[in-house]
Motif scaffolding. Structure first.
Motif, short mmCIF file in Angstrom:
data_model
loop_
_atom_site.label_atom_id
_atom_site.label_comp_id
_atom_site.label_asym_id
_atom_site.label_seq_id
_atom_site.Cartn_x
_atom_site.Cartn_y
_atom_site.Cartn_z
N SER A 112 26.02 55.03 38.32
CA SER A 112 26.38 54.26 39.54
C SER A 112 25.53 53.02 39.65
O SER A 112 26.02 51.95 40.02
CB SER A 112 26.15 55.03 40.83
N LEU A 113 24.25 53.16 39.32
CA LEU A 113 23.35 52.01 39.42
C LEU A 113 23.82 50.88 38.50
O LEU A 113 23.83 49.71 38.90
CB LEU A 113 21.95 52.49 39.01
N TYR A 114 24.23 51.23 37.29
CA TYR A 114 24.64 50.18 36.34
C TYR A 114 26.08 49.71 36.59
O TYR A 114 26.47 48.67 36.10
CB TYR A 114 24.46 50.66 34.89
N ARG A 115 26.84 50.51 37.38
CA ARG A 115 28.19 50.04 37.75
C ARG A 115 28.11 49.14 38.96
O ARG A 115 28.93 48.25 39.14
CB ARG A 115 29.07 51.23 38.13
N ASN A 116 27.14 49.41 39.84
CA ASN A 116 27.06 48.70 41.12
C ASN A 116 26.51 47.29 40.96
O ASN A 116 26.02 46.92 39.92
CB ASN A 116 26.15 49.46 42.10
N GLY A 117 26.55 46.57 42.06
CA GLY A 117 25.91 45.26 42.08
C GLY A 117 26.88 44.15 41.78
O GLY A 117 28.02 44.38 41.44
N ALA A 118 26.36 42.95 41.91
CA ALA A 118 27.23 41.78 41.81
C ALA A 118 28.01 41.74 40.50
O ALA A 118 29.18 41.38 40.49
CB ALA A 118 26.38 40.53 41.93
N ALA A 119 27.37 42.15 39.40
CA ALA A 119 28.03 41.98 38.11
C ALA A 119 29.31 42.78 38.04
O ALA A 119 30.35 42.28 37.66
CB ALA A 119 27.11 42.42 36.98
N SER A 120 29.24 44.05 38.43
CA SER A 120 30.42 44.88 38.25
C SER A 120 31.44 44.68 39.35
O SER A 120 32.61 44.93 39.13
CB SER A 120 30.00 46.35 38.22
N ASP A 121 30.98 44.25 40.53
CA ASP A 121 31.93 44.10 41.63
C ASP A 121 32.68 42.77 41.54
O ASP A 121 33.75 42.63 42.10
CB ASP A 121 31.19 44.16 42.98
N ALA A 122 32.11 41.82 40.85
CA ALA A 122 32.77 40.51 40.76
C ALA A 122 34.07 40.66 39.99
O ALA A 122 34.24 41.57 39.19
CB ALA A 122 31.84 39.53 40.03
N ALA A 123 34.98 39.74 40.25
CA ALA A 123 36.26 39.77 39.53
C ALA A 123 35.99 39.55 38.05
O ALA A 123 35.06 38.85 37.67
CB ALA A 123 37.16 38.66 40.07
N VAL A 124 36.82 40.17 37.23
CA VAL A 124 36.71 39.95 35.79
C VAL A 124 37.03 38.48 35.53
O VAL A 124 38.01 37.96 36.05
CB VAL A 124 37.69 40.87 35.04
N PRO A 125 36.21 37.78 34.75
CA PRO A 125 36.51 36.37 34.50
C PRO A 125 37.90 36.21 33.91
O PRO A 125 38.31 37.02 33.08
CB PRO A 125 35.44 35.95 33.49
N PRO A 126 38.65 35.17 34.32
CA PRO A 126 40.00 35.00 33.82
C PRO A 126 40.02 34.86 32.30
O PRO A 126 39.20 34.15 31.74
CB PRO A 126 40.50 33.72 34.51
#
Ligand SMILES: NC(=O)c1ccc[n+]([C@@H]2O[C@H](COP(=O)([O-])OP(=O)(O)OC[C@H]3O[C@@H](n4cnc5c(N)ncnc54)[C@H](OP(=O)(O)O)[C@@H]3O)[C@@H](O)[C@H]2O)c1
Length: 269
Positions: free
Chosen positions: A32-46
């Motif tokens: 969960s720690l490595y899934r959470n946070g800005a990186a994982s919550d941000a939209a996948v780059p187009p």
């Protein structure tokens, strides 16, 4: 192991080996720690997937001891290494890393399948190579066709006979004429459905991914050792500046585990 930033966390048991059955609490908390946070919550780059790098280095920045990375690792590093593999669709490496570290296909009993979506295929290894030399990691060529089959990312000008021979045992992608263009490669991987990419190095690959603004996240284990000598750093290639923000930090004994998000501006801070 325990989190020390941005908040102090409870002790997490270091689980040495992945296994079937109930998922150990520490493993699911780490995931969960490595899934959470800005990186994982941000939209996948187009047009491409998210790209995370995971590396280990000594306190003075050496990425190898006696030519390989194994001596820098420890049980908690191996646990994080495995959790990050569980969270990835695909593992991307440079051919020198594949050869030196004797890469082989990911096996079901080496990762916590419980962390993966139901029926998700095992993450394939994708190797970037101009020479098409897979000496030392030939077992990568034993996977049957399908989403877990090894992927070879190479150039149009790579030796045609070798390319034809490898095509019988791996999916071969051409991404560039005389050198692999990592942007083209990562887009081709996204087109095949690989949207969450973990790169395990080496420094040459991470340097090119950083230069092309493809790297979203960097996980670094700092091993409590000094290496000196001529060992490389975690990123090589022409000079560049990238700002990083610290998403979290964990400790286990004298080891430090930092997860950084790469800032979007190429100029850094
Ligand atoms: N501490 C750690 O966490 C860690 C992690 C990974 C690796 N390592 C260590 O790092 C060392 C290897 O790293 P490295 O930076 O030297 O090499 P690398 O990035 O693993 O691989 C470089 C190789 O990848 C291929 N390649 C890279 N860019 C290419 C491009 N644009 N076009 C075509 N081919 C390209 C070439 O393969 P061909 O030669 O086949 O053409 C090149 O020789 C090893 O000693 C390994 O043990 C340490």
């Amino acid at each position: 192991m325990r989190q020390i930033f941005p908040v102090a966390g409870p002790d997490l048991e270091v689980v040495a080996r992945a296994a079937a059955g109930p998922l150990p609490d520490a493993v699911s908390q780490l995931a969960s720690l490595y899934r959470n946070g800005a990186a994982s919550d941000a939209a996948v780059p187009p047009g491409r997937g998210r790209l995370r790098a995971n590396m280990v280095a000594s306190v003075d920045g050496a990425v190898t001891l006696d030519g390989r990375s194994g001596g820098l690792s420890g049980p908690a590093d191996k646990m994080i290494f495995t959790v990050l593999r569980c969270l990835a669709d695909l593992i991307l490496v440079g051919a020198r890393t594949a050869r030196t570290e004797h890469y082989r296909p990911v096996q079901p009993d080496e990762i916590w399948l419980q962390l993966r979506p139901e029926n998700a295929p095992l993450p394939p290894i994708a190797v970037v190579t101009g020479s098409l030399d897979l000496t030392g990691c030939d077992s990568l060529l034993t996977m049957p066709p399908g989403p877990s089959q090894t992927i070879i990312i190479t150039t149009a000008s790579a030796p045609a006979d070798r390319k034809a021979a490898l095509s019988a045992h791996a999916r071969v992608i051409e991404a560039g004429e005389h050198a692999v263009d990592l942007t083209t490669a990562v887009r081709a991987l996204a087109d095949l459905g690989y949207r969450s990419i973990l790169t395990e190095g080496g420094p040459a690959i991470i340097g090119q991914l950083s230069a092309a603004l493809l790297l979203d996240e960097l996980c670094v284990t700092t091993s409590p050792l000094l290496g000196a000598g001529a060992a490389g750093r975690i990123v090589s290639g022409p000079p560049l500046t990238r700002g990083l923000s610290l998403a979290h930090a964990l400790v286990d004994g004298d080891f430090l585990f930092c997860r950084y998000l790469v800032e979007e501006s190429p100029a850094g801070r």
